[in-house]
Every structure is written in C-alpha cells, then in structure tokens.
Write a protein that holds these residues in place. Structure first.
Motif, mmCIF file in Angstrom:
data_model
loop_
_atom_site.group_PDB
_atom_site.id
_atom_site.type_symbol
_atom_site.label_atom_id
_atom_site.label_comp_id
_atom_site.label_asym_id
_atom_site.label_seq_id
_atom_site.Cartn_x
_atom_site.Cartn_y
_atom_site.Cartn_z
ATOM 1 N N GLU A 51 0.695 -1.243 -0.018
ATOM 2 C CA GLU A 51 -0.008 0.062 0.255
ATOM 3 C C GLU A 51 0.876 1.379 -0.078
ATOM 4 O O GLU A 51 1.757 1.463 0.847
ATOM 5 C CB GLU A 51 -0.922 -0.170 1.333
ATOM 6 C CG GLU A 51 -2.004 1.140 1.136
ATOM 7 C CD GLU A 51 -2.847 1.191 2.294
ATOM 8 O OE1 GLU A 51 -4.066 0.838 2.162
ATOM 9 O OE2 GLU A 51 -2.397 1.190 3.434
ATOM 10 N N LYS A 54 0.255 7.727 -3.921
ATOM 11 C CA LYS A 54 0.726 8.298 -5.283
ATOM 12 C C LYS A 54 -0.512 9.194 -5.758
ATOM 13 O O LYS A 54 -1.619 8.747 -5.781
ATOM 14 C CB LYS A 54 1.016 7.246 -6.232
ATOM 15 C CG LYS A 54 2.159 6.354 -5.899
ATOM 16 C CD LYS A 54 2.590 5.501 -7.292
ATOM 17 C CE LYS A 54 3.873 4.425 -6.574
ATOM 18 N NZ LYS A 54 4.080 3.504 -7.695
ATOM 19 N N TRP A 55 -0.139 10.532 -6.337
ATOM 20 C CA TRP A 55 -0.952 11.409 -6.698
ATOM 21 C C TRP A 55 -2.022 11.650 -6.019
ATOM 22 O O TRP A 55 -3.030 12.122 -6.122
ATOM 23 C CB TRP A 55 -1.561 10.848 -7.950
ATOM 24 C CG TRP A 55 -0.361 10.279 -9.282
ATOM 25 C CD1 TRP A 55 0.225 11.026 -9.919
ATOM 26 C CD2 TRP A 55 -0.416 9.016 -9.441
ATOM 27 N NE1 TRP A 55 0.883 10.307 -10.727
ATOM 28 C CE2 TRP A 55 0.722 9.184 -10.425
ATOM 29 C CE3 TRP A 55 -0.979 7.870 -9.151
ATOM 30 C CZ2 TRP A 55 1.043 7.953 -10.851
ATOM 31 C CZ3 TRP A 55 -0.240 6.632 -9.682
ATOM 32 C CH2 TRP A 55 0.737 6.904 -10.717
ATOM 33 N N VAL A 59 -2.557 3.911 -3.733
ATOM 34 C CA VAL A 59 -2.354 2.906 -4.854
ATOM 35 C C VAL A 59 -1.466 1.688 -4.439
ATOM 36 O O VAL A 59 -0.623 1.558 -3.472
ATOM 37 C CB VAL A 59 -1.271 3.792 -5.871
ATOM 38 C CG1 VAL A 59 -0.601 2.595 -6.976
ATOM 39 C CG2 VAL A 59 -1.822 4.629 -6.712
ATOM 40 N N TYR A 60 -1.765 0.615 -5.026
ATOM 41 C CA TYR A 60 -1.205 -0.762 -4.280
ATOM 42 C C TYR A 60 -0.414 -1.445 -5.627
ATOM 43 O O TYR A 60 -0.559 -1.706 -6.647
ATOM 44 C CB TYR A 60 -2.479 -1.658 -4.253
ATOM 45 C CG TYR A 60 -3.369 -1.024 -3.216
ATOM 46 C CD1 TYR A 60 -3.066 -1.440 -1.788
ATOM 47 C CD2 TYR A 60 -4.258 -0.142 -3.311
ATOM 48 C CE1 TYR A 60 -3.590 -0.802 -0.621
ATOM 49 C CE2 TYR A 60 -5.057 0.429 -2.347
ATOM 50 C CZ TYR A 60 -4.914 0.302 -0.876
ATOM 51 O OH TYR A 60 -5.594 0.749 -0.011
ATOM 52 N N THR A 61 0.963 -1.785 -4.939
ATOM 53 C CA THR A 61 1.976 -2.175 -5.876
ATOM 54 C C THR A 61 2.462 -3.530 -5.683
ATOM 55 O O THR A 61 2.036 -4.197 -4.743
ATOM 56 C CB THR A 61 3.190 -1.210 -5.940
ATOM 57 O OG1 THR A 61 3.786 -1.306 -4.813
ATOM 58 C CG2 THR A 61 2.542 0.165 -6.171
ATOM 59 N N ASN A 66 2.602 -0.593 -10.329
ATOM 60 C CA ASN A 66 1.214 -0.190 -9.983
ATOM 61 C C ASN A 66 0.348 -1.238 -10.645
ATOM 62 O O ASN A 66 0.285 -1.476 -11.736
ATOM 63 C CB ASN A 66 0.818 1.160 -10.597
ATOM 64 C CG ASN A 66 1.713 2.497 -10.165
ATOM 65 O OD1 ASN A 66 2.208 2.376 -9.113
ATOM 66 N ND2 ASN A 66 1.925 3.373 -10.898
ATOM 67 N N SER A 69 -5.639 0.764 -7.909
ATOM 68 C CA SER A 69 -5.899 2.004 -7.137
ATOM 69 C C SER A 69 -7.242 2.089 -6.332
ATOM 70 O O SER A 69 -8.023 1.196 -6.679
ATOM 71 C CB SER A 69 -5.618 3.265 -7.765
ATOM 72 O OG SER A 69 -6.660 3.023 -8.702
ATOM 73 N N PHE A 82 -4.626 -0.633 -13.253
ATOM 74 C CA PHE A 82 -3.715 0.287 -14.361
ATOM 75 C C PHE A 82 -3.861 -0.414 -15.714
ATOM 76 O O PHE A 82 -3.643 0.449 -16.610
ATOM 77 C CB PHE A 82 -2.519 0.373 -13.561
ATOM 78 C CG PHE A 82 -2.298 1.408 -12.366
ATOM 79 C CD1 PHE A 82 -2.189 2.881 -12.788
ATOM 80 C CD2 PHE A 82 -2.600 1.032 -11.342
ATOM 81 C CE1 PHE A 82 -2.173 3.693 -12.023
ATOM 82 C CE2 PHE A 82 -2.725 1.978 -10.099
ATOM 83 C CZ PHE A 82 -2.381 3.417 -10.479
ATOM 84 N N ASP A 103 -6.374 2.027 -18.332
ATOM 85 C CA ASP A 103 -6.885 2.057 -17.086
ATOM 86 C C ASP A 103 -8.456 1.423 -17.111
ATOM 87 O O ASP A 103 -8.959 2.043 -18.140
ATOM 88 C CB ASP A 103 -6.778 3.233 -16.176
ATOM 89 C CG ASP A 103 -5.598 3.682 -15.845
ATOM 90 O OD1 ASP A 103 -4.644 3.580 -16.836
ATOM 91 O OD2 ASP A 103 -5.424 4.261 -14.838
#
Length: 208
Positions: A51, A54-55, A59-61, A66, A69, A82, A103
């Motif tokens: 977790e 971003k922006w 966002v979960y990576t 990415n 979100s 994404f 997206d």
C-alpha cells in the motif's frame, strides 16, 4: 499476518487527496464514500499488495509496479486497474474512465454491492498481478488527437495555465483535448476551456 497499512492512507481517508480546495472539508468527495473506500482498501490489502500513496490517493503495487488504486469520484467509490484493458473481465464489471486507454475501474455506491463481489475483486487483482509478472504491455495509440487551435491560443494568453496543463498526466491531457475538440463551434470550444481552467490549475483531471 495482518496486512501492512500505510498511515498516509489513513490520512487520505480523513482529509482526501488535498489536490483541490475541498480537501479536509465536509465537501470532499472522499467523505461521502469513506466506508466504501475502507472496505475496498481491506479487500485489496488481503491480496498482499504493498500500500502506497501516489498522486494523493491509495495505490497498491507489486514489485514496484502499479497494480490497482482505490479512490473516490463525486458519484462513486472505485477500484481501478492500471492495466484493466488486459483483464478478461468475465463478470463484466469494468468500465472505461473517460478517454484512458489502459485503465479500467469498477464503481460502487454502497458497501453491500462491494461485499457481494469481494471474491471476484480478489480474483481480478490476482489476474492483474499475473499480467504484470508476465511482462505483457498495453499497446497505446500515439497522439491520436491534435491539440485544438483554441487551446493553443489559451496557452499563448496564459503561461501558468499552459504549464499546469502540461503538468497533468498524458491520459488526463488527452481527456481534456478530446473534450475541448468535440464541439464544432469555436465559441463553444473556448467556453469549455474556460470552464475547465480552474480544475486544470488545481491538477485535476476531467473525470476526477
């Protein structure tokens, strides 16, 4: 093991993304969908993704890439993918957001609907992770829309506005260009540009 939560996301759920004048006020769109966002967050965390913020939003990576979100629009709480265009979407839940090519989002307006598709959402996230690990890429259309003359004229008259527009992500720029180019009449195009100026100056996309 309890999923790792980012304290910045706790702050987001309290104050919003803080990218517009409504941040940390009762009018912030995050306030309206706080419980739905909390549930979406819980579901995504259970998939093991990292977790981050971003922006200004969660966002979960996975391995630095990415994947999904979680965020709010005025009319819904959403989970965004994404590379959603590459998902099979067997349940037909995904929607295109504006003119974004890659997206895809799923919109919710209550917790009950989220709970009904909890397992489906997890399967979509798992598929999104697998797509990222496979190295599969989205093929983007390159510069399909020219900048309308009226927008270039607005840039010439206001360098601050020009800089703010070019600071937006490419997908947000494209969304505005399509929106501004649609009317046939010059005055209508100019009107759309003037109407959208404040949110562009605030770094907000057309459909945020």
């Amino acid at each position: 093991m309890k999923p790792e939560q980012n304290p910045l996301v706790d702050k987001y759920l309290l104050d919003g993304c803080m990218r517009c004048k409504y941040g940390a006020t009762p009018d912030c769109k995050v306030n309206r969908w706080k419980e739905e966002l909390k549930l979406l967050r819980k579901i995504v965390l259970e998939t093991g993704l990292k977790e981050e913020i971003k922006w200004g939003a969660p966002v979960y990576t996975h391995n630095g890439k990415n994947i999904v979100s979680v965020g709010a629009l005025k009319e819904s709480a959403n989970i965004g993918f994404f590379k959603g265009v590459l998902l099979a979407d067997k349940q037909k839940l995904l929607q295109q957001q504006g003119s974004l090519q890659s997206d895809r989002i799923i919109k919710f307006t209550n917790k009950a609907d989220i709970a009904l598709v909890k397992d489906v959402l997890k399967s979509y996230v798992s598929e999104a992770i697998a797509i990222e690990e496979s190295g599969k890429k989205v093929i983007f259309k390159k510069n399909p829309e020219p900048i309308p003359d009226e927008l270039n004229q607005a840039f010439d008259l206001d360098s601050v506005f020009k800089d703010a527009f070019h600071a937006l992500t490419p997908s947000k720029q494209r969304g505005y260009i399509i929106h501004f180019s649609q009317p046939k009449q010059t005055q209508t195009r100019i009107g759309r540009i003037e109407k959208c100026k404040p949110q562009i100056l605030d770094g907000i996309g057309l459909n945020d």
